[in-house]
Design a protein around this motif. Structure first.
Motif, PDB file in Angstrom:
ATOM      1  N   GLU A  83       0.820  -1.211   0.000  1.00  0.00           N
ATOM      2  CA  GLU A  83       0.000   0.000   0.000  1.00  0.00           C
ATOM      3  C   GLU A  83       0.849   1.255   0.000  1.00  0.00           C
ATOM      4  OE1 GLU A  83      -2.934  -0.112  -0.639  1.00  0.00           O
ATOM      5  OE2 GLU A  83      -3.685  -2.068  -0.040  1.00  0.00           O
TER       6      GLU A  83
ATOM      7  N   ASP B 299     -17.913  10.706   6.925  1.00  0.00           N
ATOM      8  CA  ASP B 299     -16.914  11.522   6.219  1.00  0.00           C
ATOM      9  C   ASP B 299     -17.519  12.861   5.808  1.00  0.00           C
ATOM     10  OD1 ASP B 299     -15.035   9.570   6.484  1.00  0.00           O
ATOM     11  OD2 ASP B 299     -15.087   8.888   4.405  1.00  0.00           O
TER      12      ASP B 299
ATOM     13  N   ARG C 148     -18.123  15.054   8.958  1.00  0.00           N
ATOM     14  CA  ARG C 148     -16.896  15.692   9.458  1.00  0.00           C
ATOM     15  C   ARG C 148     -16.499  16.877   8.590  1.00  0.00           C
ATOM     16  NH1 ARG C 148     -15.177  10.484  10.618  1.00  0.00           N
ATOM     17  NH2 ARG C 148     -14.681  10.367   8.414  1.00  0.00           N
TER      18      ARG C 148
ATOM     19  N   HIS D  18     -21.819  -1.976  12.226  1.00  0.00           N
ATOM     20  CA  HIS D  18     -21.641  -1.363  10.910  1.00  0.00           C
ATOM     21  C   HIS D  18     -22.859  -1.500  10.010  1.00  0.00           C
ATOM     22  CE1 HIS D  18     -21.424  -5.477   9.601  1.00  0.00           C
ATOM     23  NE2 HIS D  18     -21.278  -5.106   8.359  1.00  0.00           N
TER      24      HIS D  18
ATOM     25  N   ARG E 289     -11.555  -0.974   7.269  1.00  0.00           N
ATOM     26  CA  ARG E 289     -10.530  -0.959   6.237  1.00  0.00           C
ATOM     27  C   ARG E 289      -9.866   0.408   6.243  1.00  0.00           C
ATOM     28  NH1 ARG E 289     -14.231  -3.195   2.722  1.00  0.00           N
ATOM     29  NH2 ARG E 289     -14.033  -5.440   2.686  1.00  0.00           N
ATOM     30  N   VAL E 290      -8.574   0.430   6.006  1.00  0.00           N
ATOM     31  CA  VAL E 290      -7.887   1.696   5.817  1.00  0.00           C
ATOM     32  C   VAL E 290      -8.083   2.118   4.363  1.00  0.00           C
ATOM     33  CG1 VAL E 290      -5.640   2.840   5.769  1.00  0.00           C
ATOM     34  CG2 VAL E 290      -6.184   1.229   7.619  1.00  0.00           C
TER      35      VAL E 290
ATOM     36  N   TRP F  58      -6.341   3.367   1.903  1.00  0.00           N
ATOM     37  CA  TRP F  58      -4.917   3.622   1.635  1.00  0.00           C
ATOM     38  C   TRP F  58      -4.735   4.690   0.564  1.00  0.00           C
ATOM     39  CZ3 TRP F  58      -1.700   1.980   5.165  1.00  0.00           C
ATOM     40  CH2 TRP F  58      -1.951   0.798   5.872  1.00  0.00           C
TER      41      TRP F  58
ATOM     42  N   ASP G 174      -8.604  -4.109   7.750  1.00  0.00           N
ATOM     43  CA  ASP G 174      -7.226  -3.773   8.106  1.00  0.00           C
ATOM     44  C   ASP G 174      -7.068  -3.603   9.607  1.00  0.00           C
ATOM     45  OD1 ASP G 174      -5.982  -3.586   5.467  1.00  0.00           O
ATOM     46  OD2 ASP G 174      -7.373  -1.939   5.155  1.00  0.00           O
TER      47      ASP G 174
ATOM     48  N   GLU H 260     -15.832   8.008  15.071  1.00  0.00           N
ATOM     49  CA  GLU H 260     -16.138   8.764  13.854  1.00  0.00           C
ATOM     50  C   GLU H 260     -15.809  10.238  14.008  1.00  0.00           C
ATOM     51  OE1 GLU H 260     -16.649   7.368  11.224  1.00  0.00           O
ATOM     52  OE2 GLU H 260     -17.523   5.413  11.671  1.00  0.00           O
TER      53      GLU H 260
ATOM     54  N   ALA I 223     -10.632   8.489  11.574  1.00  0.00           N
ATOM     55  CA  ALA I 223     -11.798   7.877  10.937  1.00  0.00           C
ATOM     56  C   ALA I 223     -11.883   8.259   9.463  1.00  0.00           C
ATOM     57  CB  ALA I 223     -13.076   8.290  11.667  1.00  0.00           C
ATOM     58  N   GLU I 224     -11.410   9.448   9.144  1.00  0.00           N
ATOM     59  CA  GLU I 224     -11.436   9.911   7.756  1.00  0.00           C
ATOM     60  C   GLU I 224     -10.701   8.956   6.827  1.00  0.00           C
ATOM     61  OE1 GLU I 224     -10.751  14.479   6.343  1.00  0.00           O
ATOM     62  OE2 GLU I 224     -11.159  13.896   8.433  1.00  0.00           O
TER      63      GLU I 224
ATOM     64  N   THR J 207     -10.601   5.629   7.255  1.00  0.00           N
ATOM     65  CA  THR J 207     -11.082   4.252   7.394  1.00  0.00           C
ATOM     66  C   THR J 207     -12.521   4.138   6.903  1.00  0.00           C
ATOM     67  OG1 THR J 207     -12.095   4.419   9.594  1.00  0.00           O
ATOM     68  CG2 THR J 207      -9.718   3.999   9.535  1.00  0.00           C
ATOM     69  N   ASP J 208     -12.895   2.938   6.463  1.00  0.00           N
ATOM     70  CA  ASP J 208     -14.281   2.603   6.138  1.00  0.00           C
ATOM     71  C   ASP J 208     -14.680   1.419   7.006  1.00  0.00           C
ATOM     72  OD1 ASP J 208     -14.471   4.442   3.928  1.00  0.00           O
ATOM     73  OD2 ASP J 208     -13.159   3.073   2.844  1.00  0.00           O
ATOM     74  N   ARG J 209     -15.951   1.330   7.283  1.00  0.00           N
ATOM     75  CA  ARG J 209     -16.409   0.199   8.091  1.00  0.00           C
ATOM     76  C   ARG J 209     -16.538  -1.048   7.214  1.00  0.00           C
ATOM     77  NH1 ARG J 209     -21.278   3.259  10.869  1.00  0.00           N
ATOM     78  NH2 ARG J 209     -21.140   4.448   8.923  1.00  0.00           N
ATOM     79  N   ALA J 210     -15.844  -2.104   7.574  1.00  0.00           N
ATOM     80  CA  ALA J 210     -15.864  -3.329   6.766  1.00  0.00           C
ATOM     81  C   ALA J 210     -16.836  -4.356   7.342  1.00  0.00           C
ATOM     82  CB  ALA J 210     -14.470  -3.939   6.710  1.00  0.00           C
ATOM     83  N   SER J 211     -16.907  -4.425   8.648  1.00  0.00           N
ATOM     84  CA  SER J 211     -17.803  -5.368   9.305  1.00  0.00           C
ATOM     85  C   SER J 211     -17.837  -5.025  10.792  1.00  0.00           C
ATOM     86  CB  SER J 211     -17.303  -6.803   9.102  1.00  0.00           C
ATOM     87  OG  SER J 211     -18.280  -7.732   9.535  1.00  0.00           O
TER      88      SER J 211
END
Lengths: 255, 255, 255, 255, 255
Positions: A89, D25, D28, D65, E21-22, E24, E68, E89, E94-95, E97-101
């Motif tokens: 990454e 996002d 924010r 989530h 998830r990051v 990236w 991640d 959040e 948090a900006e 990252t996304d929520r994966a599960s």
């Protein structure tokens, strides 16, 4: 309703199948300089990782929409595997890829075969040939073939087809017969079997290497008629790839 | 619990069903020049690929939301198939499409029928008619019909309906009876059967061609009442397409 | 293990259920002029398509997150259906919608009932009433009710519940009993049955129309206790919609 | 193979579970004025809808989530429900949310219990207590508890566990025993049962209210050991929420 | 067809597995100042939450594409858990990252074992050892190991393998035998069992901690051959993570 005897297992290199899609829209829109940087850093990443002391890394062009790239890492520790994944990454090539899928597992040898049973028997005499065999399973080198087929799989636990409820001896025989099929393809198809119980969604990852994809197709077709698969196997998705050298990354991206 | 005898198979052209969605928002927003370039490069891509020496390429408008375009490639090698797929990404039309799905397989003939059994018998006399038949299955030409129906499928491996656990003779009879239905539609429906064990998620891809879609519907309905399907078939998603000439791409995109 | 006798079928109008989500974010952000253009072109698209000579088009507001709009098209050919779908993408309203789902099928009448059997019998005398009935099934007009319920479905092919392995006579009786329930709701619930074997992912699309949604709920509840459904039906997703006139598009979009 | 007797049902308020994710996002990044407008319009939407004459609306913070917000609407007509859903899209808060899931159903009382059987019996004497009970099921008021658990469910139609193939009397007994468990939690857990056959993907929505989430967990655990669930229930996804007053929206969004 | 006796349960800390998830791409594009702010606020969030009085918070690097980051929260109330989730959040990390599960559950002890039965017996004498044991299950501290494996699971309710239809005594024996396997791994593998009936999609969350991932793999392999798993377990997805200290967040993000 007793607990069945599990096989002894030995674990070796950790394995990551990192499946990525190329963001072709971004690639087409990218300026020459950005493309060059992506190729340069991508090649460097792939070559550096292929040259590590312990383990290996190879890259494949994946057919169809499920992914474009398979980066296959073998590493002695989960920590090294985790690092290999995250380091990608950091390189400019990553900007042009999305993660499509992945699989985490660890190269595994199990004590079902007689030879392997000796390996796990502390009283058995040391057998250098067996040791080499086990080592080739636990610390496999990536064969230099053109094609790869990867899929995860599990054994069924249904009332009539319950692998985990079979006596050890029956499983041993099934595994032996299954192995016989594989041996008929010696020299044509090479495999890496990696276990993933508790690590990823299926119980094993199977990675097959061949110079002729129809050899893999025929091997798996024969196996499908064997009770080990016809009754007990549950397959995940199948990924077909074509290996290319890191230095061919530019050609790969050129279409 | 013995291993069942697998059929002999012969493999021919590799097949890619490349299913794509048009990004209609991007298309509506595109300037005239960008549209022209996309159409020009798209037509060129489709025509060049349709004109290759070995294999074929055709394009279809797909009904419903699952895809808008089916680009169907047949190629003598996986390498050529891989290239055909990636080359598309290099043309300006690609900018206006997203990958919706795909299927990778290889045209296949199997030794279930008596005629085919002869083909696989090294002692049988050469039969030019049989040779032509097998060749038409392994190196099919895309028929010039208006409609196409594509779906992937597998055979079940359930306790009561386990195709892979049936004796060879029983499978042979089931396949023969199944083939009889197909023959009743000769001249109305043409098929390409391609195998994908170890290559993609199902075991076969089935591509049916007809000038009247209800012929395909009726053929498959009849087949569904045949044990080969009623007991042993597991279907993937179905895609229905209408063929258009590369030169009609502009009309296709105009709505 | 014999092949079962399939029912005779006749096919009429092709049907597209085009399910779309409104991109409310884009709608809120749009300027007055863009909104007006979208409404104007949307109304024009819907009215023009509702006014075609052969077939019909209607629009519904769909409840819940699965979709916002159901545009239901009936057309004499797949080609006309394909064009209706693509033409929508050319109108400014499309900019504010995404494709959520769809279903492609063809209005169907099958020869299970005695009356229908006559229809398929070349020696039977022509029966104008039967002809009208069949015509109403093959070329249905969209009833003018407030609510619609759409779902795709298939018949099961499981060892104990295998529709396709039942003798014709048994299926005929099941269909007759099932039809009896429907007839109790005559005047309350109208249906369009369209077949999709080989065309889309399930085997039929069922579209029910009523002015009181609880009539549909009760009809389907009764049917669920009938063996035809309780043992043999496999349902897809259910979509509930409320019809509005093309001229109400602005009100629909206003919330 | 006879049709089974369905229960009589009565339907009351239509129910929408509108599950949304907050686009954190965007939140924010939003300027102070945009946030204020979103909160103001959001509070107004929630308060206005909670104050309607017929039906109710409440809002919950959802854990995990799968969603962030559950907006629960009860309305006398599908038309009013449809409007409540679309009106939300018109308020500035909607800009900061995406639709994650939803469920459409209608509050339902069925004639399985003896008391209910009386209700459906036109010859039975009017019973004001029964009338009040039925009314509380058909036009429920949202209880003022802290927690909510929502899940959709269906009854199985498998060969050995086929709810729809059970004689009425057996279903009646199962329902009665199931209800007994619920009654043990009277005062701790309140429920709304809403039917959705023909309306949404499962057959019922179940909404449970409690001040202590472990009461819901224990109630459902007890029920899972009851044949009604252990053999016949098929569950969808579970959503856990914590109620907040519209006026707390700002605090909710502040994290 | 009687209701089976459910086990007594006691509930302790609520648990949130927050899998992210990051982004990236965003991270690579971010300016130095934005990165610093994200790291600073991320570290502060993680350290503050790890230092709370009741409960705990830890962070793990997750292998593969499914996520991640795993942020694992234990809290005395659902309200505190909800707040911990939403507070994240609000921080600059948090900006990126996304929520994966995610998974929501509550630490649970059940009365299957004899010792536990005493705990639930109001007449039994107080046993300080038992009290400590129960407390360690209900208010677990996160062990300081390198690796974690998390997966949700349920017990099957199939005709032949129906956990919820087994007599209490049989379940008690199965649980005892299952526990015996776990005890063989004492000192190598630590577990947190949390219940989620009515709270999230499966019935339990299982979180295993070890310094050697192959210990977890072997423990779960042994368990899979035990009827409790081989016949009655239904597994969700598996997540493998490597713990890092909040202060290592910068190193984690550097790849």
């Amino acid at each position: 309703m007793d607990r069945r005897e599990p096989p002894r297992t030995e674990e070796g290199l950790y394995v990551l199948h990192d499946l990525r899609r190329v963001d072709w829209d971004a690639w087409r829109d990218a300026g020459e300089r950005d493309r060059e940087a992506a190729i340069e850093e991508g090649v460097e990443y792939l070559e550096t990782h292929a040259d590590i002391e312990q383990g290996d890394t190879a890259v494949f062009s994946v057919l169809g929409h499920k992914a474009d790239l398979l980066i296959l890492h073998l590493r002695p520790t989960l920590e090294a595997l985790d690092r290999a994944e995250r380091e990608f990454e950091g390189c400019a090539l990553a900007e042009f890829t999305d993660r499509a899928s992945s699989y985490v597992s660890v190269a595994e040898a199990s004590g079902y075969t007689e030879a392997a049973a000796d390996y796990f028997d502390p009283d058995a005499e040391a057998d250098p040939g067996l040791q080499r065999y086990m080592d080739s399973r636990l610390h496999p080198e990536l064969p230099d073939t053109e094609f790869v087929s990867f899929y995860p799989m599990s054994k069924r636990r249904d009332p009539e087809y319950n692998w985990y409820d079979l006596p050890f001896e029956e499983r041993r025989e099934l595994m032996a017969a299954h192995g016989d099929i594989g041996r008929e393809y010696a020299g044509k198809v090479t495999q890496i079997i990696s276990g993933s119980i508790g690590i990823d969604d299926h119980e094993w990852g199977v990675t097959l290497f061949a110079d002729d994809m129809t050899d893999i197709k025929r091997l798996l077709t024969e196996m499908r008629f064997d009770p080990s698969s016809s009754r007990y196997a549950e397959f995940g998705r199948f990924y077909t790839g074509r290996r290319f050298a890191p230095s061919q990354l530019e050609a790969f991206l050129a279409g």
